[in-house]
Design a protein around this motif. Structure first.
Motif, PDB file in Angstrom:
ATOM      1  N   GLY A  86       0.802  -1.217   0.000  1.00 43.60           N
ATOM      2  CA  GLY A  86       0.000   0.000   0.000  1.00 43.60           C
ATOM      3  C   GLY A  86       0.834   1.266   0.000  1.00 43.60           C
ATOM      4  O   GLY A  86       0.395   2.315  -0.486  1.00 43.60           O
ATOM      5  N   GLU A  87       2.066   1.182   0.541  1.00 42.87           N
ATOM      6  CA  GLU A  87       2.951   2.349   0.540  1.00 42.87           C
ATOM      7  C   GLU A  87       3.424   2.710  -0.862  1.00 42.87           C
ATOM      8  O   GLU A  87       3.741   3.869  -1.141  1.00 42.87           O
ATOM      9  CB  GLU A  87       4.173   2.076   1.418  1.00 42.87           C
ATOM     10  N   LEU A  88       3.511   1.716  -1.742  1.00 40.33           N
ATOM     11  CA  LEU A  88       4.038   1.947  -3.088  1.00 40.33           C
ATOM     12  C   LEU A  88       2.951   2.100  -4.139  1.00 40.33           C
ATOM     13  O   LEU A  88       3.239   2.478  -5.279  1.00 40.33           O
ATOM     14  CB  LEU A  88       4.977   0.802  -3.485  1.00 40.33           C
ATOM     15  N   LEU A  89       1.690   1.840  -3.786  1.00 38.96           N
ATOM     16  CA  LEU A  89       0.619   1.982  -4.771  1.00 38.96           C
ATOM     17  C   LEU A  89       0.527   3.402  -5.339  1.00 38.96           C
ATOM     18  O   LEU A  89       0.238   3.568  -6.535  1.00 38.96           O
ATOM     19  CB  LEU A  89      -0.720   1.557  -4.160  1.00 38.96           C
ATOM     20  N   PRO A  90       0.792   4.470  -4.557  1.00 38.04           N
ATOM     21  CA  PRO A  90       0.733   5.820  -5.135  1.00 38.04           C
ATOM     22  C   PRO A  90       1.702   6.046  -6.293  1.00 38.04           C
ATOM     23  O   PRO A  90       1.479   6.944  -7.116  1.00 38.04           O
ATOM     24  CB  PRO A  90       1.078   6.723  -3.943  1.00 38.04           C
ATOM     25  N   VAL A  91       2.774   5.246  -6.377  1.00 41.68           N
ATOM     26  CA  VAL A  91       3.698   5.367  -7.508  1.00 41.68           C
ATOM     27  C   VAL A  91       2.961   5.135  -8.817  1.00 41.68           C
ATOM     28  O   VAL A  91       3.250   5.773  -9.835  1.00 41.68           O
ATOM     29  CB  VAL A  91       4.859   4.357  -7.357  1.00 41.68           C
ATOM     30  N   PHE A  92       1.989   4.234  -8.796  1.00 39.77           N
ATOM     31  CA  PHE A  92       1.262   3.860 -10.009  1.00 39.77           C
ATOM     32  C   PHE A  92      -0.073   4.593 -10.147  1.00 39.77           C
ATOM     33  O   PHE A  92      -0.743   4.462 -11.163  1.00 39.77           O
ATOM     34  CB  PHE A  92       1.031   2.346 -10.018  1.00 39.77           C
ATOM     35  N   MET A  93      -0.451   5.358  -9.120  1.00 40.51           N
ATOM     36  CA  MET A  93      -1.700   6.120  -9.158  1.00 40.51           C
ATOM     37  C   MET A  93      -1.453   7.521  -8.600  1.00 40.51           C
ATOM     38  O   MET A  93      -2.054   7.932  -7.599  1.00 40.51           O
ATOM     39  CB  MET A  93      -2.788   5.394  -8.359  1.00 40.51           C
ATOM     40  N   PRO A  94      -0.562   8.289  -9.232  1.00 36.03           N
ATOM     41  CA  PRO A  94      -0.125   9.564  -8.644  1.00 36.03           C
ATOM     42  C   PRO A  94      -1.194  10.643  -8.603  1.00 36.03           C
ATOM     43  O   PRO A  94      -1.045  11.616  -7.868  1.00 36.03           O
ATOM     44  CB  PRO A  94       1.038   9.970  -9.555  1.00 36.03           C
ATOM     45  N   ARG A  95      -2.264  10.495  -9.363  1.00 34.68           N
ATOM     46  CA  ARG A  95      -3.303  11.526  -9.405  1.00 34.68           C
ATOM     47  C   ARG A  95      -4.496  11.178  -8.523  1.00 34.68           C
ATOM     48  O   ARG A  95      -5.592  11.700  -8.728  1.00 34.68           O
ATOM     49  CB  ARG A  95      -3.773  11.719 -10.849  1.00 34.68           C
TER      50      ARG A  95
END
Length: 615
Positions: A50-59
């Motif tokens: 979950g910490e790295l999911l924002p890398v693939f969903m930055p918006r």
């Protein structure tokens, strides 16, 4: 998890407005999802996906309420579920199972009973606050017995999928994908993603990154409404003078052979015709190739013919002693002076379908008959009777044709029993039928690995540039006349750091808007790829310093868990340059053959990355 990577679908469309409040995505799960709240002395790099999911969903806004040790029962009793609903989520991603298993005390649930009930209640309550639930099966543990990965999560995985079907909720089968990945890569490799030598469940940062990628790819497949918010491939820098459109022109994989070496030549005209050759590789061997096949497009890639074999002219031949000889590593290119498409490569010899080591090798070539749409039988280039040319060839090279019709053909060579390959550039004549040696330039040498090989040549603003492969690095040099080159130097970025390309080729993309290099390299979150040979990237080169400008690097072809094989660059017209490559379906031991059912959905796709130059 099978999906088609099309570059434009992975980038955020320009039409999407971000003036509105970003989507709120809330995560509910256990420690494999959770963010670190304190440092673990034994596992300082412990990281949830979950910490790295924002890398693939930055918006999007991603809010992580996952908690270590939580089960589908305890997550509610701890008050964490109330926090999820209070976030007024647009989507809730739900992963439970590890701590629902027997032996977890009061946290344990029955996969046939209260585990299902808990999931159904989660779904109903998310819908009740206007959100959309997405179920995610538990990531596989890295538990191996006798060299084989085993799982104890099966009942919970099947229960979650059954609930998803009943409640009509998207489900991402992360357990299946992660299980395939670890099975394919093997125990030793998968331990690279663990936060400690004994932890078989959790991740370090890189393990969390690749698991988050699996989740993002699952969202792309199962939740179409989220596709505009996914960024699986970083977008190219806006200031570059081109756009890239990735197209898949062939796919399909039987687990026994795969297509390799797709390389194309463009026949000029109002609408150029493009002829692409490629050949099958036997997966149980090493570099065991069969006859060259042809695909063709006469409408700039809108349609392509199916692969057409040329067994009679570009196939294997049996020598008097029973050994087999074939042409491979073949590259077609238009020869303007003769008005012919000339393909060059080299020979390879087999005994019992195994490559014969240190055999005599020659440069192979063939000529395309545009009217009949056939190739001449491949021939070999007559070379000087020098011992050093015992093993010589132009496999995988990029040649340059001079205005007078002479061909500058880079080759690599070594004598019988020599350890190192050397490189030189030949000047050859071609009359539309026969390729003839005229002279050679100086020899370029490096006593490291197997020496230097697979050279590629271009000319930019009157100067010649040559790039060379080596087992541990990539090298470059220049020439004023195309034949005589200065000392080779290792490729570097403009910040002085090593390019990171090794044991694989590089090719030039030369255009009036700049000099570019296409290559693979390490350092792109690709340690799971053989020799880091994916993704395929391109960056601008400073022609004076011979440095790669890091800020211009962009991805031409993303990776899908397998290496990208030897590739080629085709100048189609002044507006388009194409880079062609295929997924090479071999891995490293212990599991050499990539199975058709694999974690990333690789299927031996043949790609054309269309570089469209801005006017």
């Amino acid at each position: 998890m099978r999906f088609l990577i099309v570059l434009l679908s992975l980038l955020i469309p320009a039409s999407l407005s971000w003036a509105e409040a970003p989507l709120r995505i809330v995560l509910a799960g256990d420690s494999t999802v959770a963010a670190r709240t304190k440092t673990d002395k034994e596992r300082p790099d412990l990281t949830g996906w979950g910490e790295l999911l924002p890398v693939f969903m930055p918006r999007t806004t991603i809010i992580n309420h996952a908690r270590g040790g939580a089960s589908s029962k305890s997550f509610r009793s701890l008050g964490l579920w109330d926090r999820v609903l209070a976030e007024k989520p647009d989507y809730v991603l739900i992963q439970f199972g590890h701590n629902d298993q027997p032996g977890k005390g009061e946290r344990t649930t029955d996969p046939k009973g209260d585990y299902r009930d808990n999931l159904k209640r989660f779904i109903e309550e998310v819908r009740g606050v206007g959100g959309k639930p997405v179920l995610i099966t538990s990531v596989a543990r890295r538990t191996f017995e006798d060299g084989k990965l085993v799982s104890t999560l099966g009942p919970y995985v099947e229960a979650m999928k059954a609930v998803a079907a009943e409640m009509k909720v998207p489900v991402i089968d992360l357990h299946h994908t992660s299980f395939l990945f670890c099975s394919q890569m093997g125990e030793k490799f998968c331990l690279r993603y663990a936060p400690s030598a004994t932890d078989r469940t959790h991740f370090n940062t890189e393990g969390a990154r690749i698991t988050a990628r699996f989740v993002a790819e699952g969202l792309q497949q199962e939740v179409p409404a989220l596709r505009p918010y996914l960024q699986l491939v970083p977008p190219p820098p806006e200031e570059l003078p081109f756009d890239v459109n990735l197209e898949t022109i062939h796919r399909g994989y039987d687990g026994e052979t795969c297509w390799v070496h797709p390389r194309a030549g463009a026949i000029p005209g109002p609408t150029p015709s493009v002829v692409l050759t490629m050949q099958k590789l036997l997966l149980t061997g090493s570099d065991v190739f069969f006859a060259l096949n042809e695909m063709r497009t006469d409408d700039l890639g809108k349609t392509w013919s199916e692969p057409k074999p040329h067994e009679e002219t570009l196939g294997r031949r049996t020598k008097p002693d029973g050994t087999i000889i074939a042409a491979c590593d073949f590259t077609p290119k238009w020869h303007a002076k003769s008005g012919k498409l000339l393909g060059t490569g080299h020979t390879v010899q087999y005994e019992n379908n195994k490559v014969m080591h240190n055999p005599q090798r020659s440069t192979a070539y063939a000529v395309y008959d545009e009217k009949e749409r056939t190739w001449s039988s491949w021939s070999t280039l007559d070379m000087p009777k020098a011992a050093k040319f015992f093993n010589s060839g132009a496999g995988c090279v990029q040649r340059f044709d001079l205005e007078n019709g002479d061909i500058l053909l880079p080759i690599y060579f070594k004598g019988d029993g020599d350890k190192y390959y050397n490189v030189t550039v030949l000047r050859c004549a071609f009359d539309g039928k026969t390729l003839k040696y005229i002279e050679q330039g100086n020899d370029l040498k490096l006593e490291s690995g197997r020496g230097v090989y697979e050279p590629s040549l271009t000319r930019y603003q009157g100067r010649f540039y040559l790039t060379l492969r080596n087992d541990t690095a990539a090298y470059v040099t220049t020439s004023e006349d195309g034949l005589h080159y200065g000392p080779i130097q290792p490729w570097q970025f403009d910040d002085g750091s090593d390019l990171g390309n090794y044991n694989t080729q590089q090719h030039w993309v030369s255009h009036n808007q700049g000099l570019y290099l296409a290559y693979n390299r390490k350092g792109l979150n690709n340690d799971h790829i053989v020799r880091h040979r994916a993704p395929l990237v391109m960056a601008q080169v400073n022609p004076e310093t011979l440095k790669v400008i890091r800020s211009t690097e962009c991805i031409l072809v993303p990776e899908r868990g397998v290496r990208l094989g030897n590739f080629a660059v085709t100048e189609v017209n002044e507006n388009e340059t194409w880079v062609t490559v295929a997924e090479w379906m071999q891995n490293t031991p212990p599991n050499i053959i990539v199975p058709p059912d694999n974690a990333f959905g690789a299927d031996n796709s043949v790609y054309v990355a269309r570089i469209r130059w801005k006017k």
